[in-house]
Design an enzyme around this catalytic site. Sequence first.
Site, PDB file in Angstrom:
ATOM      1  CB  SER A   1      -0.895   0.023   1.234  1.00 49.99           C
ATOM      2  OG  SER A   1      -1.405   1.334   1.394  1.00 49.99           O
TER       3      SER A   1
ATOM      4  CG  HIS B   1      -3.833  -1.606  -1.509  1.00 48.26           C
ATOM      5  ND1 HIS B   1      -4.944  -2.345  -1.852  1.00 48.26           N
ATOM      6  CD2 HIS B   1      -4.202  -0.824  -0.474  1.00 48.26           C
ATOM      7  CE1 HIS B   1      -5.943  -2.023  -1.053  1.00 48.26           C
ATOM      8  NE2 HIS B   1      -5.533  -1.097  -0.209  1.00 48.26           N
TER       9      HIS B   1
ATOM     10  CG  ASP C   1      -5.066   2.361   0.956  1.00 50.83           C
ATOM     11  OD1 ASP C   1      -6.042   1.610   0.857  1.00 50.83           O
ATOM     12  OD2 ASP C   1      -3.952   1.998   1.387  1.00 50.83           O
TER      13      ASP C   1
ATOM     14  CG  MET D   1      -8.203   7.090   2.825  1.00 52.92           C
ATOM     15  SD  MET D   1      -7.358   7.030   4.403  1.00 52.92           S
ATOM     16  CE  MET D   1      -6.486   5.461   4.272  1.00 52.92           C
TER      17      MET D   1
ATOM     18  CG  HIS E   1      -9.241   0.178  -0.242  1.00 46.81           C
ATOM     19  ND1 HIS E   1      -8.630  -0.061   0.965  1.00 46.81           N
ATOM     20  CD2 HIS E   1     -10.574   0.241   0.031  1.00 46.81           C
ATOM     21  CE1 HIS E   1      -9.535  -0.128   1.923  1.00 46.81           C
ATOM     22  NE2 HIS E   1     -10.730   0.061   1.392  1.00 46.81           N
TER      23      HIS E   1
ATOM     24  CG  MET F   1     -11.299   3.315   2.388  1.00 42.49           C
ATOM     25  SD  MET F   1      -9.694   3.283   3.245  1.00 42.49           S
ATOM     26  CE  MET F   1      -8.585   3.304   1.853  1.00 42.49           C
TER      27      MET F   1
ATOM     28  CG  MET G   1     -11.525  -2.856   5.448  1.00 47.26           C
ATOM     29  SD  MET G   1     -10.047  -2.408   4.515  1.00 47.26           S
ATOM     30  CE  MET G   1      -9.078  -1.551   5.757  1.00 47.26           C
TER      31      MET G   1
ATOM     32  N   GLY H   1      -0.669   1.549   9.518  1.00 48.61           N
ATOM     33  CA  GLY H   1       0.066   1.298  10.742  1.00 48.61           C
ATOM     34  C   GLY H   1      -0.754   0.864  11.935  1.00 48.61           C
TER      35      GLY H   1
ATOM     36  CG  ASP I   1      -6.173  -2.887   3.274  1.00 46.19           C
ATOM     37  OD1 ASP I   1      -5.103  -2.620   3.852  1.00 46.19           O
ATOM     38  OD2 ASP I   1      -6.791  -2.075   2.560  1.00 46.19           O
TER      39      ASP I   1
ATOM     40  N   GLY J   1      -2.621  -4.061   8.970  1.00 47.81           N
ATOM     41  CA  GLY J   1      -1.832  -4.720  10.018  1.00 47.81           C
ATOM     42  C   GLY J   1      -1.163  -6.017   9.602  1.00 47.81           C
TER      43      GLY J   1
ATOM     44  N   GLY K   1       1.275  -2.153   4.019  1.00 42.06           N
ATOM     45  CA  GLY K   1       1.758  -0.781   3.870  1.00 42.06           C
ATOM     46  C   GLY K   1       2.988  -0.540   4.708  1.00 42.06           C
TER      47      GLY K   1
HETATM   48  C1  DX5 Z   1      -6.299   1.471   5.741  1.00 43.38           C
HETATM   49  C2  DX5 Z   1      -5.810   1.166   4.343  1.00 43.38           C
HETATM   50  C3  DX5 Z   1      -4.706   0.185   4.257  1.00 43.38           C
HETATM   51  C4  DX5 Z   1      -3.453   0.609   4.947  1.00 43.38           C
HETATM   52  C5  DX5 Z   1      -2.690  -0.595   5.327  1.00 43.38           C
HETATM   53  O1  DX5 Z   1      -7.471   2.196   5.686  1.00 43.38           O
HETATM   54  O2  DX5 Z   1      -6.867   0.644   3.560  1.00 43.38           O
HETATM   55  O3  DX5 Z   1      -4.431  -0.182   2.918  1.00 43.38           O
HETATM   56  O4  DX5 Z   1      -2.655   1.451   4.180  1.00 43.38           O
HETATM   57  O5  DX5 Z   1      -1.580  -0.176   6.047  1.00 43.38           O
HETATM   58  P1  DX5 Z   1      -0.826  -1.125   7.065  1.00 43.38           P
HETATM   59  O6  DX5 Z   1      -0.328  -2.301   6.261  1.00 43.38           O
HETATM   60  O7  DX5 Z   1       0.251  -0.250   7.565  1.00 43.38           O
HETATM   61  O8  DX5 Z   1      -1.817  -1.548   8.091  1.00 43.38           O
HETATM   62 ZN    ZN Z   2      -6.438  -0.302   1.539  1.00 45.01          ZN
END
Ligand code: DX5
Ligand code: ZN
Length: 233
Positions: A11, A36, A38, A40, A69, A71, A140, A148, A182, A184, A204
């Site tokens: 990500s 990936h 993201d 937002m 992705h 959001m 998720m 993170g 996706d 952690g 990520g």
């Molecule tokens: C969270 C995102 C993830 C995020 C994952 O809303 O959709 O893609 O970047 O990041 P890590 O791998 O650090 O949890």
């Molecule tokens: Zn994502």
Amino acid sequence: MNIAPIRIAPSILSADFSQLGEEVRAIEAAGADLVHFDVMDNHYVPNLTIGPLVCEAIRPHVSIPIDVHLMVEPVDALVPMFAKAGANIISFHPEASRHVDRTLGLIRDHGCRAGLVLNPATPLGVLDHTLDKLDLVLLMSVNPGFGGQKFIDSTLDKLQQVRARIDSHLRDGGEPIWLEVDGGVNAGNIADIARAGADTFVAGSAVFGAPDAGGGYRTIMQRLRDEATKFAR
Ligand code: DX5
Ligand code: ZN
């Protein structure tokens, strides 16, 4: 044994945004299967990130698919924009679209693979009448909005349930539905996640924050793949 493919999707939320072209080239060179991406909107989720212009800007830097992705709420207006910007996969959260079936069709009509994203508290019922129109289910394992965060362990049970649904869903040819996870994901838990049924892994902070990051991400990518492959179905 039929070994399902493992796909690693770094990500770029955790990448160095001041040099995104270089970052995506580096993850492709290190063996990433997908980028990936993201998106937002400070409405569906509290954070605000990147849009179609950035997708278009990184597109020439990589040949691997871009896994968008969304959001965002609402969803539909962004689908043609991301398709035009070079996205290959577009996933959205069903509660953010008033007409889920229509949005799935819209994504495929624009030549992209379509995915639904389920938050930790979203029940699986939304899959009851959508599997025929889906190319990917994204579970998720954190609440969306930030990189993170810590992996929510109950996702493992949910993954098993979705895996069973996907496996028992009859497809008239074509590629099986991907099961992506996706949030952690790291080298310490990816084996358990693979064993629970995921085949596609977003990572990520585990990739871009890896201690060897300066070395081009190859070591961490290989480690994630080796760990995930241990329990490949
Ligand atoms: C969270 C995102 C993830 C995020 C994952 O809303 O959709 O893609 O970047 O990041 P890590 O791998 O650090 O949890
Ligand atoms: Zn994502």
